[in-house]
Each structure stands twice: as C-alpha cells, then as structure tokens.
Design an enzyme around this catalytic site. Structure first.
Site, short mmCIF file in Angstrom:
data_model
loop_
_atom_site.label_atom_id
_atom_site.label_comp_id
_atom_site.label_asym_id
_atom_site.label_seq_id
_atom_site.Cartn_x
_atom_site.Cartn_y
_atom_site.Cartn_z
N LEU A 94 0.79 -0.83 -0.11
CA LEU A 94 0.03 -0.44 -0.02
C LEU A 94 1.15 1.45 -0.25
O LEU A 94 1.80 1.26 0.61
CB LEU A 94 -0.60 0.09 1.18
CG LEU A 94 -2.27 -0.79 1.15
CD1 LEU A 94 -2.92 -0.42 2.83
CD2 LEU A 94 -2.85 -0.57 0.23
N HIS A 110 -1.36 -11.50 9.15
CA HIS A 110 -0.41 -11.92 8.44
C HIS A 110 -0.10 -13.77 9.20
O HIS A 110 -0.66 -13.62 10.15
CB HIS A 110 1.10 -11.58 8.55
CG HIS A 110 2.50 -11.46 9.00
ND1 HIS A 110 2.82 -11.87 7.77
CD2 HIS A 110 2.97 -12.45 9.74
CE1 HIS A 110 4.06 -12.32 6.69
NE2 HIS A 110 4.28 -12.67 8.35
C1 GAR Z 1 -3.47 -15.53 3.62
O1 GAR Z 1 -3.12 -16.95 4.52
C2 GAR Z 1 -2.61 -14.20 4.75
O2 GAR Z 1 -2.39 -14.78 5.82
C3 GAR Z 1 -1.46 -14.52 4.15
O3 GAR Z 1 -1.89 -14.70 2.48
C4 GAR Z 1 -2.87 -15.96 2.89
C5 GAR Z 1 -4.43 -14.82 1.49
O4 GAR Z 1 -5.22 -16.81 1.65
N1 GAR Z 1 -1.43 -12.86 3.66
C6 GAR Z 1 0.30 -12.09 3.86
O5 GAR Z 1 1.01 -13.15 3.98
C7 GAR Z 1 0.43 -10.97 4.07
N2 GAR Z 1 1.63 -10.99 4.29
P1 GAR Z 1 -6.36 -15.84 1.13
O6 GAR Z 1 -6.85 -15.30 -0.41
O7 GAR Z 1 -6.87 -17.75 0.84
O8 GAR Z 1 -7.45 -15.39 2.40
#
Ligand code: GAR
Length: 209
Positions: A94, A110
């Site tokens: 962002l 996260h």
């Molecule tokens: C999730 O595990 C979230 O915690 C991670 O991406 C995935 C999205 O899954 N985010 C990060 O790593 C941010 N740094 P989803 O699309 O199934 O919710």
C-alpha cells in the site's frame, strides 16, 4: 454501521471467513460493502459475487507507479465512505497516501506470530517455508493495524499454532488458517466495529476485557 472494504489478491479463504461470520451475525455493527482485487482471476472476487457484494477489479498495470495506484485506490475508498479496510491476502504494497488517509483503520492478517517471519518478502507460503526451515515448534497468525512499515503496526490479536513433525508448508498453511486466521480476522472486525480497539503509539489495547 461500520463500512468495511476487503482487499484481496488470491483464493479469498479469509474473505470467506468474514462473509460466513457476517451471515452468522458475529459482527452486526459492520457491513462488507465492497471487495477489491488487483488480480482479475482472484477467486475471492467470485466469493464476493456469490455473497451479493460488489466485486471490483483494480489492476496495477493501469497505473504508471505504485503511488498512482495508491491514489486511485485511496480515492475509491474515500468515495465509498469506508470506515475499515481489511487486507486479506492483498499482495500490493500500500502506498503511503492510502495509509495516511486511513490511520488505524487498515488491518492486515499475517500468517505468523509477528515479529517472527514477517516484513519484506514474507507472504503466503514463503512464511511457512521459513518457519519450517528455522525449525520453530510454534507459529501462528497475527492481525495488526497497518502503519508505514511492513508488518510493523500495532498488534490487535495473535493465536499460536503448533508445528507438527510431518508438516509441509502446505499442511502448515492450512492448519494456521483453520486454527488461527479464520477466527482472528472476524474477531478483529467485531472488536473494531464495537469501538473497542484503542491505539496508543505501537500498542493496541482491547477495551472491555
Ligand atoms: C493468508 O494466509 C494470509 O495470511 C496471507 O495470504 C493468505 C491469503 O489467503 N497474507 C500474507 O502473507 C500477508 N503478508 P486467502 O486468499 O485464502 O485469504
């Protein structure tokens, strides 16, 4: 009513957890008014449509710079009178103009216990690969407010998840989602919508506990 926009890039299982929690009446004081993705093929957009929520595709390639993308995103969010922005697997960094427009009103999920395995380059499966490589016995997930750094903002909620001897990055990712992420994110939206999150400096306190 607290107006929530969810920003996504991928499968959207965390978005689904929010949609299911909303349908189950877990946060009556908040409504999800829009889901926005930077990727056209993000399955999260289909989940939004199935729930009858406007699904917006805002591609980065349409803009010359991350700053220009940020300005377009900020303006869209302001036009929609958004109270809370949820980053649910949104893989665009962002721009600061968005963060400055919504202080302590952007939350991110996260997949680790911050400050472990976070910061630049740590996202999705990579986080779990690193946790396994380091041999930690416990990992988890964190919901935090977004500030100008990467994963440095005030921590709202965390939940620990055990690592098992046979874990692969994929099995660990799924267990962290099931045991932590899909619970923490709706809970954070509920607490925000009830006005119970108070931030002072880097500390977020939950009131009424
Ligand atoms: C999730 O595990 C979230 O915690 C991670 O991406 C995935 C999205 O899954 N985010 C990060 O790593 C941010 N740094 P989803 O699309 O199934 O919710």
């Amino acid at each position: 009513m607290i107006r929530v926009v969810v920003l996504v890039s991928g499968g959207g299982t965390n978005l689904q957890a929010l949609l299911d929690s909303k349908a189950a009446g877990k946060f009556p004081q908040a409504e999800i008014v829009m889901v926005l993705s930077n990727r056209k093929k993000a399955y999260a957009l289909e989940r939004a449509k199935a729930a009858g929520i406007p699904a917006v595709y805002l591609p980065t390639v349409r803009y010359d710079s991350n700053e220009a993308y940020g300005m377009a995103l900020r303006d869209l969010l302001l036009e929609n009178k958004v109270d809370l922005i949820v980053l649910a697997g949104f893989l665009v960094v962002l721009d600061k103009c968005v963060i400055e427009a919504f202080p302590n009103r952007i939350i991110n999920i996260h997949p680790s216990l911050i400050p472990s395995f976070c910061g630049d380059g740590f996202y999705g499966l990579k986080v779990h690969e690193e946790a396994l490589r380091r041999g930690v016995k416990v990992t988890g997930a964190t919901v935090h407010f977004v500030d100008s750094g990467t994963d440095t903002g005030p921590i709202i909620l965390q939940k620990a998840v055990d690592i098992l001897p046979d874990d692969t990055p994929e099995s660990l990712q799924l267990r962290v989602m099931q045991q932590a992420e899909w619970k923490l994110l709706p809970e954070a939206v509920r607490l925000f919508s009830e006005g119970r999150l108070k931030v002072e400096g880097r500390i977020c306190q939950i009131q009424g506990e």
